[in-house]
Structures are given as C-alpha cells and as structure tokens.
Design an enzyme around this catalytic site. Structure first.
Site, PDB file in Angstrom:
ATOM      1  N   HIS A 181      52.020   9.717  -3.126  1.00 23.63           N
ATOM      2  CA  HIS A 181      51.049   9.430  -2.059  1.00 23.63           C
ATOM      3  C   HIS A 181      51.301  10.304  -0.827  1.00 23.63           C
ATOM      4  CE1 HIS A 181      48.283   6.733   0.181  1.00 23.63           C
ATOM      5  NE2 HIS A 181      49.047   7.066   1.203  1.00 23.63           N
ATOM      6  N   GLU A 182      52.539  10.308  -0.365  1.00 21.31           N
ATOM      7  CA  GLU A 182      52.853  11.074   0.840  1.00 21.31           C
ATOM      8  C   GLU A 182      52.787  12.575   0.591  1.00 21.31           C
ATOM      9  OE1 GLU A 182      52.963   9.684   3.660  1.00 21.31           O
ATOM     10  OE2 GLU A 182      52.999   7.636   2.891  1.00 21.31           O
ATOM     11  N   HIS A 220      49.313  13.745   1.467  1.00 17.37           N
ATOM     12  CA  HIS A 220      49.160  13.959   2.916  1.00 17.37           C
ATOM     13  C   HIS A 220      49.861  15.256   3.349  1.00 17.37           C
ATOM     14  CE1 HIS A 220      47.326  10.111   3.406  1.00 17.37           C
ATOM     15  NE2 HIS A 220      48.433   9.391   3.218  1.00 17.37           N
TER      16      HIS A 220
END
Length: 345
Positions: A17-18, A21
């Site tokens: 997920h990170e 980003h």
C-alpha cells in the site's frame, strides 16, 4: 508462530500500500521524508538521499510521509512539496495506495491459480426428488448463469445461493458444449433450510498461462465485490458485529490455516496463506477507497471537491475533519479488538 506470520502478512500488505504512495510521489516530483512500516518507536532505519526508511516497533500500520503534506498553500512552499502539485497529481498519489493493494492481490492470485488451478462451477451430483433433479440437471453440468448473473467460479455459485435463499432461480447450464435453461423454486427442509438439490466439490482444474492471467484478474474482482457486498450487508443489518473481525481475529484465522494445512507441507501452507492474503489485500484496498476522513478515499474526496470548486478546501478545516476521522477509526479498532477477544473466550 501465528504472531510472526501475522506480522509478516500485515507488513506485506502495508508495504504494498505505502509503496504505491511512494512510487507515485516520486514520479510526480514530491519529496518523501520517511517511508515506514509499522508505528511507534523506530527499531531500525537507514537513510538514502532525502528519505528515511524505517521499521517501527508496532507491526500494524505504516506511512509514507511526504514533504509539506500538512502545509497550507503559500508562495514559499517548497517545489517538491505535496501541496505544491496540481490536484490530479495529488489524486494519483492518494489513489496509488489502494491500487497497489489490488495489484498485490493480483500477483498472489497468479501464484495461487498458477499452482492449483481454478474452481469451476461444475455440479458433482444432484439429490433425487429435489427441484434441480426433477428439472433435469445432472452431475458434470457447469452452471453458467443464475437469474442473469454470470457464474464464473464455484464461489460465485455458493455466494449467490447464500444471499438469495428461497428465491426463484432461472439457471443456465452447459452440458457437452451446449447451453440449456431451467427454472426452479427452492423447497424448505426442516433443519436444512431452502434447498434446490445440487451438490458440488471444491476441485481445482489446472489452467494455461492466458487463463491463469484471466482468472487472476477475476479473482481480485471477486474479492472486491465480496468486500462491497459484506459492507452493504453490515450497513443494512444483514450481518452483525460478530461477523466482523479485527487484527486478533485475523491472527486466529492465520493460526487455523496453518494448523489445518501444515501436515501437507510448507508449500500448501504458503498457498493457503497467499489465498487468504488475496482477500485481505483486496479488502484493504476497498476500505481505503471509502470516502471516510483520514482514509485515502476521504483525502481523495477533498481533492475532487477542489477540482470541482476550482480551489482547495481550507487546509485547517480539512485537517480537523481528518483528525476526527482518525479518532473514530482508533475507537473502531479498539472495539474490534475487544470484540475479537470476546469471540475467542
């Protein structure tokens, strides 16, 4: 053992997920001051260029801290800050986290389906005297549609039957390459509920490369749809809080998976864990896309409002909304923790 597996699973989900980003921030020229897995005190870290890469003590959560992410718009804003970029660039960075969860789920699906195949919705038998037997359905028939809904994998059939108990069913099935249609009405049996008289076994059929890719994409789509259906049922009251699990419940499920498969060897355990992670990763992606303050969906909503209005929402007001949302999420996590413990006792 289950605790270590849980830490590994949560770390992989958070990392994917990170990473979304992080990569989109870099692509859009946004500086990243820290990329962290976990929360709380730092266990270890290393610095490379402008970014600190950290492993935190508490193995739940993580973050990708971008330059100027919480600053107001101003002429003195750094060129590589988050809020100095246009709304579409910022939106892509925010949405990249959930999208990478779906990509991670897709990669795991490729591994699982490539290893064990796909569960086709093929009937293994019918029960004499019940509607499907009387309508002519036979063992070996493949269910194609029910009430207009495409049935691609066996779980589609199982989920549809679970959600539409007692309803009239128009079934399209395939036999020897030809399609046929029947209509049946479930009958109610004491202690067994509504029945139509079909039997099935969860048997996986090996697939080729192209089918593996196709079904892997569908696997992610299935779990996204499953998550949305579960949320809708939760909101409508069709399922209760006892059907919702938090971190402790996930750890307990991981422990159960290992106990039930370890006798077959390391690779089967890995495949079962990977299969469970597909659900978790798709679930995490969907939850983060919901327009809830402090979540990616909530932040994306404010950027969309900026695009519609032609100017950003006041940063202080937005920050207050996200803070309130974060507090509510913390309360929810505590509730889920106690709910999980209560169910295990």
């Amino acid at each position: 053992m289950s605790i270590l597996l849980a830490v590994l699973v949560f770390s992989l989900l958070i990392f994917s997920h990170e990473l979304g980003h992080f990569l989109l921030a870099k692509k859009n020229g946004i500086g990243v001051t820290e990329f962290a897995i976990g929360m709380g005190p730092t266990l270890m870290h290393f610095d490379k260029k402008e970014t600190r890469y950290s492993l935190k003590l508490i193995p739940f959560g993580g973050f990708c801290q971008m330059v100027g992410e919480l600053e107001d718009d101003s002429e003195n804003m750094a060129e590589n800050s988050f809020n100095s970029k246009g709304p579409w660039a910022r939106l892509s960075v925010i949405l990249a986290g959930p999208v990478f969860n779906f990509i991670f789920a897709g990669i795991l699906s490729l591994i699982v389906i490539g290893s064990v195949g796909i569960d086709h919705p093929v009937i293994s038998g019918v029960i004499e005297g019940l509607p499907c037997s009387e309508a002519g359905l036979e063992a070996g028939d493949r269910i194609v549609k029910i009430n207009g809904k495409n049935i691609v994998v066996l779980r589609d059939l199982q989920l549809y039957m679970a959600l539409h108990k007692g309803e009239h069913l128009d079934i399209v099935y395939e036999r020897d390459g030809e399609r046929h249609a029947i209509s049946v009405d479930p009958v109610y049996a004491q202690d067994q509920g509504y029945m139509i008289g079909i039997q099935y076994q969860n048997r996986r059929t090996p697939t080729g490369v192209l089918d593996t890719i196709k079904y892997s994409i569908y696997e992610v789509k299935y779990w996204i749809s499953y998550t949305l259906t579960s949320l809708r049922m939760l909101v409508s009251g069709q399922v209760g809080v006892n059907d919702v699990s938090g971190a402790v419940g996930i750890v307990d499920t991981l422990d159960t998976i290992v106990d039930e498969t370890k006798e077959y060897g390391v690779y089967p355990v890995f495949l079962e864990l990977a299969n469970f992670c597909i659900l978790l990763s798709a679930n995490l992606g969907v939850i983060n896309l919901l327009p809830i303050p402090a979540m990616d969906g909530g932040r994306a909503l404010f950027i969309l409002l900026e695009i519609v209005r032609g100017k950003p929402v006041d940063r202080e007001k937005e920050g207050l909304v996200h803070t309130i949302g974060l507090v509510c999420l913390m309360v929810l996590m505590v509730f889920l923790l106690f709910n999980d413990v209560r169910k295990l006792l």
